[in-house]
Scaffold this motif. Sequence first.
Motif, PDB file in Angstrom:
ATOM      1  N   HIS A  64       0.833  -1.204   0.000  1.00 43.59           N
ATOM      2  CA  HIS A  64       0.000   0.000   0.000  1.00 43.59           C
ATOM      3  C   HIS A  64       0.870   1.257   0.000  1.00 43.59           C
ATOM      4  N   ARG A  68       0.729   3.928  -2.918  1.00 41.90           N
ATOM      5  CA  ARG A  68       0.122   5.221  -2.567  1.00 41.90           C
ATOM      6  C   ARG A  68       1.120   6.353  -2.833  1.00 41.90           C
ATOM      7  N   THR A 254     -17.301   1.441   6.454  1.00 44.01           N
ATOM      8  CA  THR A 254     -16.293   0.682   5.716  1.00 44.01           C
ATOM      9  C   THR A 254     -16.030  -0.599   6.508  1.00 44.01           C
ATOM     10  N   HIS A 312      -5.432   4.858   4.897  1.00 44.69           N
ATOM     11  CA  HIS A 312      -6.342   4.816   3.741  1.00 44.69           C
ATOM     12  C   HIS A 312      -7.174   6.091   3.624  1.00 44.69           C
ATOM     13  N   CYS A 314      -8.964   9.151   2.464  1.00 40.81           N
ATOM     14  CA  CYS A 314      -9.343   9.358   1.061  1.00 40.81           C
ATOM     15  C   CYS A 314      -8.328  10.221   0.293  1.00 40.81           C
TER      16      CYS A 314
HETATM   17  C1  HEM Z   1     -10.631   6.201   0.194  1.00 42.60           C
HETATM   18  C2  HEM Z   1     -14.712   8.651   1.151  1.00 42.60           C
HETATM   19  C3  HEM Z   1     -14.264  11.090  -3.036  1.00 42.60           C
HETATM   20  C4  HEM Z   1     -10.438   8.375  -4.167  1.00 42.60           C
HETATM   21  C5  HEM Z   1     -11.761   6.677   0.811  1.00 42.60           C
HETATM   22  C6  HEM Z   1     -12.210   6.271   2.130  1.00 42.60           C
HETATM   23  C7  HEM Z   1     -13.362   6.949   2.381  1.00 42.60           C
HETATM   24  C8  HEM Z   1     -13.635   7.792   1.247  1.00 42.60           C
HETATM   25  C9  HEM Z   1     -14.230   6.847   3.638  1.00 42.60           C
HETATM   26  C10 HEM Z   1     -11.494   5.297   3.064  1.00 42.60           C
HETATM   27  C11 HEM Z   1     -12.075   3.903   2.980  1.00 42.60           C
HETATM   28  C12 HEM Z   1     -11.424   2.957   3.949  1.00 42.60           C
HETATM   29  O1  HEM Z   1     -10.584   3.338   4.777  1.00 42.60           O
HETATM   30  O2  HEM Z   1     -11.782   1.766   3.895  1.00 42.60           O
HETATM   31  C13 HEM Z   1     -14.927   9.529   0.105  1.00 42.60           C
HETATM   32  C14 HEM Z   1     -15.977  10.528   0.081  1.00 42.60           C
HETATM   33  C15 HEM Z   1     -15.851  11.211  -1.102  1.00 42.60           C
HETATM   34  C16 HEM Z   1     -14.717  10.643  -1.805  1.00 42.60           C
HETATM   35  C17 HEM Z   1     -17.009  10.746   1.176  1.00 42.60           C
HETATM   36  C18 HEM Z   1     -16.662  12.345  -1.656  1.00 42.60           C
HETATM   37  C19 HEM Z   1     -17.352  13.169  -0.928  1.00 42.60           C
HETATM   38  C20 HEM Z   1     -13.178  10.578  -3.694  1.00 42.60           C
HETATM   39  C21 HEM Z   1     -12.695  11.056  -4.962  1.00 42.60           C
HETATM   40  C22 HEM Z   1     -11.632  10.257  -5.294  1.00 42.60           C
HETATM   41  C23 HEM Z   1     -11.444   9.312  -4.218  1.00 42.60           C
HETATM   42  C24 HEM Z   1     -13.271  12.232  -5.754  1.00 42.60           C
HETATM   43  C25 HEM Z   1     -10.746  10.294  -6.508  1.00 42.60           C
HETATM   44  C26 HEM Z   1     -11.045  10.795  -7.646  1.00 42.60           C
HETATM   45  C27 HEM Z   1     -10.168   7.573  -3.076  1.00 42.60           C
HETATM   46  C28 HEM Z   1      -9.051   6.645  -3.035  1.00 42.60           C
HETATM   47  C29 HEM Z   1      -9.113   6.007  -1.791  1.00 42.60           C
HETATM   48  C30 HEM Z   1     -10.261   6.561  -1.083  1.00 42.60           C
HETATM   49  C31 HEM Z   1      -8.018   6.426  -4.140  1.00 42.60           C
HETATM   50  C32 HEM Z   1      -8.175   4.921  -1.275  1.00 42.60           C
HETATM   51  C33 HEM Z   1      -7.045   5.510  -0.454  1.00 42.60           C
HETATM   52  C34 HEM Z   1      -6.162   4.443   0.151  1.00 42.60           C
HETATM   53  O3  HEM Z   1      -6.606   3.298   0.303  1.00 42.60           O
HETATM   54  O4  HEM Z   1      -5.005   4.751   0.473  1.00 42.60           O
HETATM   55  N1  HEM Z   1     -12.648   7.616   0.301  1.00 42.60           N
HETATM   56  N2  HEM Z   1     -14.198   9.628  -1.040  1.00 42.60           N
HETATM   57  N3  HEM Z   1     -12.401   9.534  -3.274  1.00 42.60           N
HETATM   58  N4  HEM Z   1     -10.873   7.501  -1.895  1.00 42.60           N
HETATM   59 FE1  HEM Z   1     -12.457   8.631  -1.458  1.00 42.60          FE
END
Ligand code: HEM
Length: 363
Positions: A64, A68, A254, A312, A314
């Motif tokens: 990861h 990342r 999640t 992780h 976002c």
């Molecule tokens: C991870 C919420 C928008 C890309 C996450 C996680 C949450 C989240 C809760 C963590 C999940 C976990 O720990 O299991 C949201 C919310 C969004 C949003 C509420 C909008 C309001 C976006 C957008 C993108 C994005 C616009 C990219 C274009 C990612 C990525 C991860 C992630 C790549 C994984 C990060 C990692 O595992 O290191 N998101 N997200 N998200 N999100 Fe978002």
Amino acid sequence: MRSENPVYREDNNVYIFKYRDVTAVLDDYRTFSSQFRDLMAPEMRRQLDELSSPSILILDPPKHTKLRNLVSRAFTPMKIASYEPEIRKITNALLDVVDGRSTFDIVKALTYPLPVLVISKILGVPDRDMEKFKEWSDNLVRVLGFGVDMDTEREMAQYFSGLIDERKHSLSDDLISLLIRAEVDGEHLTRQEIIGFSILLLAAGNETTTNLLSNAIVTFSEHPGSFERLREERSLIPTAIEEVLRYRSPVQSTRRLVKREGRIGDMKVEPGDFIFVYLQSANRDEDVFPNSEEFIIDRKENRHVAFGEGIHFCLGAPLARLEARVAMEELTKRYGDIRAVHVSPEDRVDSFIMYGYRRLEVQ
Ligand code: HEM
């Protein structure tokens, strides 16, 4: 649940609701793993691995960390800020279509197309493929938390593979080109890793941002005066968006998989247990947020976990925040007030993970 059963077990499933437990679990990746592909039947896993590598969302360190670091290059504050003019242009083009109408469905007009169009532009997907993109994005979200849509994964893998070949011949400044170029300690992303990440962006970035925007409209409608206040005080928009994220979190929960013995509060957990992490409940925890059940548009301290917590957290949060800010700025410039006229439970997104609306009539 939060006060009576903050940590609740049913067989191998453990449900957690308090802010302190939610953040403790998300911060401890050594005990609480994200590697859900490990649970798949071997044949299915082999087929899927051939198409795309597991994305960062479902990997633990050290893999990861390495991935990342590579993909973060595409999400630096400067890079994200550079998308603002394009986001504004797309927002206005979408709003022009419904200009002059007394009522319209804001999901169809704005909150649904905006994130798909933005991510397609960022990835460098030609406009002609946009419809296909929307369809794939919907298919991915439909199975989120339940399993895998193999046909969609296959179609997308083929599609992105073609796009990677095209870009390799003529690199430009889109995200795919950036990922092809990205390098840490002499290591590049493999084709499968780029495909896995591109698919994740569609699955993680679209519906979530759509829901944030729709939830904002519903929440402001329930609290008369909110929209007018934001129109008069646009600098308050980012604070108001954070409060919407806390109050109506687009991602409600999640999951994690226990890989070594540990504890959550008084509850012992062991390998094989699943943890259901309720972000929305943590965001309403009265021990952390004063008057937690109230929407306070100018809430000062707001350490919500709507974007997760820990390694992780976002990656797309700055992009989602930017899209929401630009959309609200443009809406408040065009309209004196926008109010959801008919908010019906049947119009809610049908998911236990996501909170949002499939349609939302506004006037
Ligand atoms: C991870 C919420 C928008 C890309 C996450 C996680 C949450 C989240 C809760 C963590 C999940 C976990 O720990 O299991 C949201 C919310 C969004 C949003 C509420 C909008 C309001 C976006 C957008 C993108 C994005 C616009 C990219 C274009 C990612 C990525 C991860 C992630 C790549 C994984 C990060 C990692 O595992 O290191 N998101 N997200 N998200 N999100 Fe978002």
